[in-house]
Design a protein around this motif. Structure first.
Motif, PDB file in Angstrom:
ATOM      1  N   ASP A  59      25.196 -36.529 -28.193  1.00 14.27           N
ATOM      2  CA  ASP A  59      24.709 -35.154 -28.576  1.00 14.27           C
ATOM      3  C   ASP A  59      24.064 -35.359 -29.944  1.00 14.27           C
ATOM      4  O   ASP A  59      22.926 -34.454 -30.038  1.00 14.27           O
ATOM      5  CB  ASP A  59      25.785 -34.360 -28.733  1.00 14.27           C
ATOM      6  CG  ASP A  59      26.223 -33.642 -27.406  1.00 14.27           C
ATOM      7  OD1 ASP A  59      25.374 -33.736 -26.352  1.00 14.27           O
ATOM      8  OD2 ASP A  59      27.452 -33.045 -27.383  1.00 14.27           O
ATOM      9  N   SER A  60      24.306 -36.222 -30.733  1.00 11.89           N
ATOM     10  CA  SER A  60      23.824 -36.379 -32.117  1.00 11.89           C
ATOM     11  C   SER A  60      22.476 -37.000 -31.948  1.00 11.89           C
ATOM     12  O   SER A  60      21.997 -37.205 -33.022  1.00 11.89           O
ATOM     13  CB  SER A  60      24.778 -37.298 -33.152  1.00 11.89           C
ATOM     14  OG  SER A  60      24.875 -38.314 -32.890  1.00 11.89           O
ATOM     15  N   GLY A  61      22.122 -37.693 -30.717  1.00 11.87           N
ATOM     16  CA  GLY A  61      20.789 -38.483 -30.664  1.00 11.87           C
ATOM     17  C   GLY A  61      20.750 -39.799 -30.856  1.00 11.87           C
ATOM     18  O   GLY A  61      20.157 -40.545 -30.858  1.00 11.87           O
ATOM     19  N   SER A 108      12.739 -43.145 -36.632  1.00 12.32           N
ATOM     20  CA  SER A 108      12.512 -41.941 -35.884  1.00 12.32           C
ATOM     21  C   SER A 108      11.239 -41.123 -36.554  1.00 12.32           C
ATOM     22  O   SER A 108      11.127 -41.251 -37.710  1.00 12.32           O
ATOM     23  CB  SER A 108      13.682 -41.158 -35.849  1.00 12.32           C
ATOM     24  OG  SER A 108      13.474 -39.644 -35.617  1.00 12.32           O
ATOM     25  N   GLY A 121      11.625 -40.428 -29.509  1.00 12.14           N
ATOM     26  CA  GLY A 121      11.071 -40.203 -31.120  1.00 12.14           C
ATOM     27  C   GLY A 121      10.857 -41.614 -31.760  1.00 12.14           C
ATOM     28  O   GLY A 121      10.792 -41.546 -33.091  1.00 12.14           O
TER      29      GLY A 121
END
Lengths: 513, 513
Positions: free
Chosen positions: A200-202, A468, A285
């Motif tokens: 969820d946090s990437g 990123s 990203g």
């Protein structure tokens, strides 16, 4: 959008159904870990089994990690296993023994000159600092090198080792053997990366892959169209290293960057050198950096496909100890030891539209510096030819004899004076060892630049962490090393710095993951 | 990773918390339409209100679509409204009237020469085919042009209109007025794009935006750190046009492509010219093309910030009718009408590390060709200076007088012979109209190249559809036009082709959406 030929469009439409089917699957670059049931779990998963992947794998495994290396092809080693095995190590012990002065600054300045000053200096500095470490790692694995230093084009001093067997396989094979004997590791071929799995946090926490996949070089884009293999989800507790190489064989993506590159433009690379992993990373990203710079290796031969058996004759004999001649004029037209871009540009001007390939020439003293197979194989293949006299050589390639012999005489004079007043080729004794073009038999091979290296790729920091575009900070869990990264080499990479680059950032990734 | 200065790192760490908070929100580039409740619904939504956005908006609205244009800044028009208002239209009626021969082939050849032959010819052909159409559209909107043609650097013939007010605002303002009077349209400022909304099949069906957002030029990356405004979801039934411009003011992203560009490198662009939209598009699979090519405009002045009031003096007077001189030598050093990259490279060699800015010079006949404000404003600002004699001029800038006067005399001779034997500047009568450097007063301004245009961006096809890296086909519902796209201009854009590019692909997007 650069044109793909009618023939290729046709080819594409045949596979259109498959491509469309995949497109919906691929609409998102990543899946969420909550939606996934992992089939297996490792500490570190590495995509790619070339220099970078092996260096990362061995380093991470040495630190007690469970390491899985994935290789999409049936064969291990990507481009690394077919390359020329030349490896720049600034400030190495053999230089010291031979009295060759080198420094980090000198190495970086050489790289920046070829790279048109857009290289990322912080990354070059890491290579300068760590090249001796990774050289030692290869020795530990069992790699063997010749007891002499080469000078690769664009380097201001000899600082380049070459493997004893004259191929990158001389490093890859020992590293593979070493890796496979380590605890808790696996190297799995025919396994293709498809998607990143994110938290969820990437954070990148795993991969969706296909096992038993079979690369199909007949497809316009294997990455998009090939549906072979069985899906598996693999968890990577500590992180993932992208070491998937460059995209010289990605017909679509490379042509968008340079529309002059058609589907038939030859490359030294193995067929699997596509952009799939790179493009997926952009989708989560990762920052693209200098992606438009594509390099031609100027030492290839138009009379064979790919890297072939004729390249090393030019890399280590004709360009260093001989000359390259325009067959129309009988004259030299470049510094045969300039950086690759400078030479490729000069050669393309000679080749023109009528395929007037330059002739790369040296004598029998020069070829004594070659490994036996680098001389015998191209002779056997008939692409390297041997002549008793310069007249015979000129006649064979339709070179004006008088002008050609004047060119040779002038060059020989330059060697004696240790100064090339025409093109500035470095002719000090340490470089050409007094070798002129004098002793028959004489050797000649036609030359052409072939697509060799894609300079651009993913932005990494000095710890090999992928940066990123959104946060300007590392994407958690994601590392990259080698040709899939960008910035190190700027606009053009110097010969023999690829191995140093790949091994260094592979090691750094393995240390930091 | 190119170094951001200590000062900027500090700045960055201050905002670190905000950036990190955003990073989790941004982990996926897109949201699924099923998870979204749309606040409003349009046929076409356009991001950006410059030439490309307005052209797309007007064209789409003419075809009966409900059109919303979003502009993140408080001011409408991006770079378009502050640019020099020069607009290349190959094969235009004024050329025919003046007997100037032009053709699509000639226009494309000029562009390719500057673009180092990596331009996408299919896109250039669209511009050549449609430039007269979009020129007429601007007339219909009420734009006014001078009744003469300019020759912008690198063009082989005069084919460039300039607006009556000498600024891009002469096109933008009439187009905005025209658009606002159309039915079912809206132009909304201070509204920032955040995310794409996708359907299950990967079609772009809407946008997540923030209204009432305030751009903050003090942030290192406004795109990542600015959290102002209120979230809204907007549905676009027929599609979305990305017309958000280039990234010359994106300090982080531009420096990764060229590490020599520091945070303080000046640009002609407005502060909002960042890479945010471009980078988000990469994340839904848009194909990056030639992103590393960044252009310097060679006609700027170091004695003011940004595009300023001094650029047009060089664009339309000193470079066409005068000379650029190295103050250290008193000599010319380039073809003042070469393409931008050639000139910028030459100027940087003169400027060196000690800020030896070239002096751009012409006489009182030359400046008669300028619009009054292009002469008066830089004089008032004190950056353009007027001198009664060449001696005074030389003295003021510390130029060796004798050499300088010899340079002027030689140049005047070239004009009379219509041939510049030194640098190949085109000096036919149609270009310089016999104007030499003879009639006092003489004018001079210091010159410097400033970051002006980012050539690379999103890959589009000839219908302005954004091409997916995954399918090699258009991403459904997604169009792009103008500086956010790549490939049109190759390595370097010719002056006055930006307006033609933006308006053309804006119109094409509006026709095909």
């Amino acid at each position: 959008m650069a044109n793909i030929s009618r023939r290729d469009m046709l080819k594409m439409s045949v596979v259109g159904a498959g491509a469309l089917a995949l497109s919906s699957v691929n609409a998102n670059a990543a899946e969420n870990e909550k939606a996934v049931k992992f089939d297996e779990e490792w500490d570190v998963v590495i995509i790619g089994s070339g220099f970078a992947g092996l260096s990362a794998g061995i380093t991470a495994a040495k630190r007690g990690n469970k390491v899985l290396i994935l290789e999409k092809m049936g064969r291990i080693g990507g481009n690394s296993v077919i390359n020329g095995g030349i490896f720049a190590v600034p400030n190495n012990d053999l230089q010291k023994k031979e009295g060759i002065e080198d420094s980090n600054e000198r190495f970086i300045a050489d790289c920046m000159k070829a790279g048109l000053n857009i290289n990322h200096v912080d990354l070059l500095t890491q290579i300068a600092n760590r090249a001796n470490d990774v050289y030692k790692l290869t020795l530990e694995c069992g790699a063997q090198y010749r007891d002499r230093l080469e000078i690769a084009g664009g380097h201001s001093v000899p600082r380049t080792f070459s493997t004893a067997n004259g191929s990158g396989s001389g490093i890859v094979h020992p590293m593979v053997d070493y890796f496979k004997k380590m605890d808790g590791v696996e190297l799995r071929t025919r396994t293709k990366f498809d998607e990143f799995i994110l938290s969820d946090s990437g954070r990148v926490v795993g991969l969706k892959v296909r096992e038993g996949y079979k690369f199909d070089s007949k497809l316009l884009s294997d990455d998009d169209e090939n549906t072979t293999g069985e899906v598996k989800y693999i968890k990577a507790k500590k992180g993932i290293v992208l070491a998937a190489g460059g995209f010289c064989r990605d017909v679509f993506f490379r042509q968008q960057q340079d529309p002059r590159l058609g589907p038939d433009t030859d490359s030294t690379n193995h067929p699997g050198a596509t952009a799939g992993v790179l493009l997926k990373a952009f989708q989560i990203g990762a920052t693209p950096v200098q992606v438009s710079w594509i390099q031609f290796g100027p030492w290839a031969c138009p009379d064979e496909k790919g890297f072939g058996v004729g390249s090393m004759y030019n890399v280590n004999a004709s360009f260093r100890y001989g000359i390259s001649v325009n067959p129309k004029t009988g004259k030299r037209y470049m510094n045969e030891l300039a950086d690759r871009k400078t030479r490729a540009d000069a050669m393309f001007r000679v080749i023109g539209t009528d395929k007037n390939y330059p002739i790369n020439i040296c004598d029998s003293e020069a070829v004594k510096n070659l490994l036996p197979n680098h001389l015998e194989k191209p002779l056997e293949a008939g692409i390297l030819k041997k002549f008793d006299t310069l007249d015979d050589l000129a006649k064979n390639y339709n070179i004006p004899v008088k002008e050609f012999k004047e060119t040779v005489a002038k060059y020989n004079e330059y060697v004696k004076n240790e100064k090339d007043v025409e093109f500035g080729k470095p002719l000090d004794k340490t470089v050409v060892n007094d070798i002129t073009i004098s002793k028959p038999p004489f050797y000649a091979e036609r030359g052409v630049p072939k697509l060799h290296h894609t300079m651009g790729g993913l932005l990494i920091d000095t710890k090999a962490r992928v940066i990123s575009t959104m946060t300007k900070k590392p994407i958690e869990g994601l590392f990259a090393a080698g040709e899939i990264t960008g910035g190190v080499h700027g606009a053009s990479r110097l010969g023999s710095v690829a191995i140093a680059d790949c091994l260094t950032f592979g090691m750094i990734a393995g240390e930091n993951i």
